[in-house]
Scaffold this motif. Structure first.
Motif, PDB file in Angstrom:
ATOM      1  N   THR A  87      59.406  57.143 -22.664  1.00 24.97           N
ATOM      2  CA  THR A  87      60.326  58.259 -22.872  1.00 24.97           C
ATOM      3  C   THR A  87      61.115  58.561 -21.601  1.00 24.97           C
ATOM      4  O   THR A  87      62.337  58.739 -21.636  1.00 24.97           O
ATOM      5  N   VAL A  88      60.408  58.600 -20.467  1.00 24.55           N
ATOM      6  CA  VAL A  88      61.071  58.875 -19.198  1.00 24.55           C
ATOM      7  C   VAL A  88      62.042  57.752 -18.835  1.00 24.55           C
ATOM      8  O   VAL A  88      63.165  57.996 -18.392  1.00 24.55           O
ATOM      9  N   SER A  89      61.624  56.515 -19.057  1.00 31.06           N
ATOM     10  CA  SER A  89      62.455  55.373 -18.652  1.00 31.06           C
ATOM     11  C   SER A  89      63.689  55.205 -19.526  1.00 31.06           C
ATOM     12  O   SER A  89      64.670  54.589 -19.093  1.00 31.06           O
ATOM     13  N   ARG A  90      63.678  55.752 -20.749  1.00 32.15           N
ATOM     14  CA  ARG A  90      64.800  55.556 -21.670  1.00 32.15           C
ATOM     15  C   ARG A  90      65.778  56.720 -21.703  1.00 32.15           C
ATOM     16  O   ARG A  90      66.733  56.701 -22.505  1.00 32.15           O
ATOM     17  N   VAL A  91      65.583  57.719 -20.891  1.00 26.35           N
ATOM     18  CA  VAL A  91      66.488  58.873 -20.904  1.00 26.35           C
ATOM     19  C   VAL A  91      67.930  58.438 -20.674  1.00 26.35           C
ATOM     20  O   VAL A  91      68.873  58.955 -21.293  1.00 26.35           O
ATOM     21  N   GLY A  92      68.135  57.482 -19.795  1.00 24.43           N
ATOM     22  CA  GLY A  92      69.483  57.046 -19.462  1.00 24.43           C
ATOM     23  C   GLY A  92      70.201  56.304 -20.563  1.00 24.43           C
ATOM     24  O   GLY A  92      71.431  56.109 -20.479  1.00 24.43           O
ATOM     25  N   MET A  93      69.497  55.862 -21.611  1.00 26.70           N
ATOM     26  CA  MET A  93      70.159  55.161 -22.708  1.00 26.70           C
ATOM     27  C   MET A  93      71.197  56.047 -23.375  1.00 26.70           C
ATOM     28  O   MET A  93      72.207  55.549 -23.892  1.00 26.70           O
ATOM     29  N   ALA A  94      70.981  57.350 -23.361  1.00 28.28           N
ATOM     30  CA  ALA A  94      71.949  58.262 -23.980  1.00 28.28           C
ATOM     31  C   ALA A  94      73.301  58.180 -23.285  1.00 28.28           C
ATOM     32  O   ALA A  94      74.352  58.189 -23.938  1.00 28.28           O
ATOM     33  N   ALA A  95      73.287  58.082 -21.961  1.00 25.23           N
ATOM     34  CA  ALA A  95      74.547  57.985 -21.208  1.00 25.23           C
ATOM     35  C   ALA A  95      75.257  56.671 -21.502  1.00 25.23           C
ATOM     36  O   ALA A  95      76.489  56.640 -21.671  1.00 25.23           O
ATOM     37  N   ALA A 120      61.660  58.558  -9.092  1.00 25.75           N
ATOM     38  CA  ALA A 120      61.278  59.866  -9.639  1.00 25.75           C
ATOM     39  C   ALA A 120      60.014  59.818 -10.496  1.00 25.75           C
ATOM     40  O   ALA A 120      59.299  60.830 -10.589  1.00 25.75           O
ATOM     41  N   ALA A 121      59.727  58.680 -11.121  1.00 25.41           N
ATOM     42  CA  ALA A 121      58.603  58.604 -12.064  1.00 25.41           C
ATOM     43  C   ALA A 121      57.268  59.042 -11.476  1.00 25.41           C
ATOM     44  O   ALA A 121      56.494  59.738 -12.163  1.00 25.41           O
ATOM     45  N   PRO A 122      56.924  58.677 -10.246  1.00 23.59           N
ATOM     46  CA  PRO A 122      55.636  59.134  -9.704  1.00 23.59           C
ATOM     47  C   PRO A 122      55.501  60.650  -9.618  1.00 23.59           C
ATOM     48  O   PRO A 122      54.386  61.172  -9.587  1.00 23.59           O
ATOM     49  N   PHE A 123      56.620  61.346  -9.612  1.00 24.20           N
ATOM     50  CA  PHE A 123      56.585  62.810  -9.574  1.00 24.20           C
ATOM     51  C   PHE A 123      56.769  63.416 -10.965  1.00 24.20           C
ATOM     52  O   PHE A 123      56.124  64.402 -11.320  1.00 24.20           O
ATOM     53  N   VAL A 124      57.650  62.778 -11.767  1.00 29.21           N
ATOM     54  CA  VAL A 124      57.995  63.331 -13.079  1.00 29.21           C
ATOM     55  C   VAL A 124      56.863  63.160 -14.082  1.00 29.21           C
ATOM     56  O   VAL A 124      56.534  64.091 -14.835  1.00 29.21           O
ATOM     57  N   MET A 162      54.057  65.625 -13.642  1.00 32.71           N
ATOM     58  CA  MET A 162      54.546  66.979 -13.894  1.00 32.71           C
ATOM     59  C   MET A 162      54.683  67.245 -15.389  1.00 32.71           C
ATOM     60  O   MET A 162      54.306  68.319 -15.880  1.00 32.71           O
ATOM     61  N   LEU A 163      55.210  66.268 -16.148  1.00 33.40           N
ATOM     62  CA  LEU A 163      55.390  66.451 -17.582  1.00 33.40           C
ATOM     63  C   LEU A 163      54.074  66.515 -18.332  1.00 33.40           C
ATOM     64  O   LEU A 163      53.983  67.153 -19.392  1.00 33.40           O
ATOM     65  N   THR A 164      53.060  65.844 -17.810  1.00 36.82           N
ATOM     66  CA  THR A 164      51.786  65.731 -18.535  1.00 36.82           C
ATOM     67  C   THR A 164      50.651  66.507 -17.870  1.00 36.82           C
ATOM     68  O   THR A 164      49.490  66.303 -18.223  1.00 36.82           O
ATOM     69  N   HIS A 165      51.009  67.376 -16.925  1.00 37.47           N
ATOM     70  CA  HIS A 165      49.996  68.164 -16.199  1.00 37.47           C
ATOM     71  C   HIS A 165      48.947  67.255 -15.559  1.00 37.47           C
ATOM     72  O   HIS A 165      47.741  67.555 -15.588  1.00 37.47           O
ATOM     73  N   GLY A 166      49.417  66.138 -15.010  1.00 38.39           N
ATOM     74  CA  GLY A 166      48.532  65.235 -14.297  1.00 38.39           C
ATOM     75  C   GLY A 166      47.798  64.232 -15.157  1.00 38.39           C
ATOM     76  O   GLY A 166      47.057  63.391 -14.635  1.00 38.39           O
ATOM     77  N   ALA A 167      48.024  64.281 -16.489  1.00 33.57           N
ATOM     78  CA  ALA A 167      47.280  63.387 -17.381  1.00 33.57           C
ATOM     79  C   ALA A 167      47.773  61.951 -17.307  1.00 33.57           C
ATOM     80  O   ALA A 167      47.020  61.010 -17.572  1.00 33.57           O
ATOM     81  N   VAL A 168      49.055  61.756 -16.972  1.00 33.02           N
ATOM     82  CA  VAL A 168      49.632  60.417 -16.912  1.00 33.02           C
ATOM     83  C   VAL A 168      50.157  60.152 -15.508  1.00 33.02           C
ATOM     84  O   VAL A 168      50.954  60.925 -14.982  1.00 33.02           O
ATOM     85  N   GLN A 169      49.685  59.067 -14.924  1.00 34.07           N
ATOM     86  CA  GLN A 169      50.150  58.620 -13.615  1.00 34.07           C
ATOM     87  C   GLN A 169      50.889  57.289 -13.792  1.00 34.07           C
ATOM     88  O   GLN A 169      50.641  56.562 -14.752  1.00 34.07           O
ATOM     89  N   PRO A 170      51.795  56.945 -12.882  1.00 36.38           N
ATOM     90  CA  PRO A 170      52.488  55.656 -12.990  1.00 36.38           C
ATOM     91  C   PRO A 170      51.502  54.494 -12.927  1.00 36.38           C
ATOM     92  O   PRO A 170      50.536  54.522 -12.161  1.00 36.38           O
ATOM     93  N   VAL A 171      51.739  53.496 -13.757  1.00 34.24           N
ATOM     94  CA  VAL A 171      50.914  52.293 -13.785  1.00 34.24           C
ATOM     95  C   VAL A 171      51.779  51.121 -13.324  1.00 34.24           C
ATOM     96  O   VAL A 171      52.885  50.921 -13.832  1.00 34.24           O
ATOM     97  N   TYR A 172      51.273  50.355 -12.389  1.00 38.00           N
ATOM     98  CA  TYR A 172      52.027  49.224 -11.841  1.00 38.00           C
ATOM     99  C   TYR A 172      51.292  47.921 -12.170  1.00 38.00           C
ATOM    100  O   TYR A 172      50.051  47.899 -12.179  1.00 38.00           O
ATOM    101  N   PRO A 173      52.032  46.847 -12.473  1.00 41.29           N
ATOM    102  CA  PRO A 173      53.503  46.719 -12.486  1.00 41.29           C
ATOM    103  C   PRO A 173      54.151  47.117 -13.808  1.00 41.29           C
ATOM    104  O   PRO A 173      55.305  46.769 -14.059  1.00 41.29           O
TER     105      PRO A 173
END
Length: 432
Positions: free
Chosen positions: A276-284, A333-337, A340-351
């Motif tokens: 969801t976060v990664s696809r926000v820009g598709m609207a533009a 931004a993803a490591p912060f966003v 924040m959106l999930t109250h800490g429930a979701v952290q970035p996963v690499y790769p």
């Protein structure tokens, strides 16, 4: 942009882009505002019933089988070439199709709704079966009249007025959302809300058609100029265009099922939130693509290949750096966003994260290349290939998920979207 395009084209694209932005704002505002308003007015059970019932007619939005979309392009090309008689023939042929199909679909829907236990299948317990059936029938009628509204929008666009078309579509959406909220806040139930939606749809349809007749008096609804040969000529590109949302739906919905089955509920939440976060820009990007669609059709109608090539260079010159900048912004931004959106429930996963962002970037690029092909109704081959690529991508994702987890699914998506870039380049050359 104005340095590469003539002043009239640049001004028209600016107006269209502004209208598209207005449409995006309206969609976002209506979606965000209706949730708290309807929850306040109806409560959770009744609002849940509304969501279930309003989801069913969505599938009838494809009931024109893509004809209104290809009709827009064909009418713009015909008018630009000085063939208004052909544009009128297309307009009335599609109207004849809708005049036959819509009543049949409404009758079939009514029979299914009142003969079958549809409320029971949907587990709608907050309203009586009679109220649920009536609400559903009104919502279906609204969707079918929406097909006619789309045809009027095609008429508005015919003389290359995409900004006006976008303004009418967005304003109708805004009035429709306002009507639903007003009906609910006034104490009305689901039937009142659905009835208000239908009433607004009919009013905006009549108003848009009157506006169209005032500016394009030669274009009118009717069947006098309709003919079977015109519909037959539009059939292939229309049905081919239907493959696009089908393939897109596969790539959006099926990965969630793969993640859930192979990796469990926690991975599903991580995948869904990150996507969801990664696809926000598709609207533009979609907004930009929609803004140039009519211009490509008009240039094709005039036989101006140099103008089309110049517009493609401008579009690519805007899309490529915008895509790169967006991808970089998401990665930063993803490591912060995400926390924040999930109250800490979701952290970035690499790769997984960079692979998924790269897949979205590749999708942005090939969707831009798809625009000039679809604008002239020469998209049949590439949409079929896209459906095949989507199928192979999902098969690869299913194989890679148990081995590499979320990263395997993202890698499959990345490979699929990258594969579409040369396909679109080939399709563009083929469409010349």
């Amino acid at each position: 942009m104005s340095r590469s395009l003539d002043r009239g084209t640049a001004a028209r694209l600016g107006r269209t882009l502004s209208a598209q932005a207005y449409g995006q704002l309206v969609t976002l505002a209506v979606q965000l505002a209706l949730v708290p308003l309807l929850l306040h007015a109806w409560g959770v059970p009744l609002y849940g019933a509304w969501l279930l019932l309003s989801a069913v007619p969505f599938y009838l939005t494809f009931s024109d089988f893509g004809f209104t979309y290809v009709a827009k392009n064909a009418m713009v090309m015909a008018v630009a070439a000085g063939r208004r008689d052909e544009a009128l023939r297309i307009f009335q042929s599609i109207f004849a199709l809708l005049a036959i199909a819509a009543p049949l679909l409404l009758a079939a829907s009514a029979a299914a709704i009142f003969l079958a236990d549809v409320p029971g299948w949907l587990s709608v317990d907050a309203v009586t079966p009679g109220a649920a059936r009536t609400t559903l029938l009104l919502l279906i009628a609204n969707v079918l009249f929406y097909q006619l509204f789309l045809l009027v929008c095609a008429g508005i666009r015919a003389e290359n007025r995409p900004a006006s078309e976008a303004m009418w579509a967005a304003s109708a959406r805004l009035l429709e959302g306002t009507a639903v909220a007003a009906a609910a806040l006034a104490g009305g139930g689901l039937i009142a809300a659905a009835g208000a939606m239908l009433a607004v749809r009919l009013i905006t349809l009549a108003a848009a058609y009157r506006w169209l007749r005032g500016l394009s008096h030669w274009l009118s609804l009717g069947t006098r100029h309709a003919d079977h040969a015109t519909l037959a000529g539009l059939c292939r590109p229309a049905l081919a265009y239907m493959l696009l949302p089908l393939a897109q739906a596969l790539l959006i919905q099926a990965p969630l099922l793969i993640v859930g089955g192979a990796l469990g509920a926690v991975a599903t939440v991580i995948f869904s939130t990150t996507r969801t976060v990664s696809r926000v820009g598709m609207a533009a990007i979609n907004m930009l693509n929609n803004s140039v669609t009519s211009e490509y059709a008009a240039l094709a109608g005039r036989g101006d290949r140099h103008g089309a090539a110049r517009l493609l260079r401008v579009q690519a010159g805007v899309t490529a750096p915008l895509t790169a900048a967006y991808a970089l912004a998401v990665l930063i931004a993803a490591p912060f966003v995400l926390p924040m959106l999930t109250h800490g429930a979701v952290q970035p996963v690499y790769p997984f994260l960079p692979l998924l962002v790269a897949a979205v970037a590749a999708e942005m690029l090939w969707s831009a290349l798809f625009t000039p092909i679809a604008s002239v109704n020469r998209h049949g081959a590439v949409t079929l290939i896209f459906l095949l690529v989507a199928t192979v991508t999902l098969a690869a994702a299913a194989v890679l998920a148990p081995i590499f987890g979320l990263s395997g699914i993202a890698a499959a998506l990345l490979a699929g979207h990258i594969a579409m870039i040369p396909v679109m380049i080939w399709g563009h050359r083929r469409a010349r």
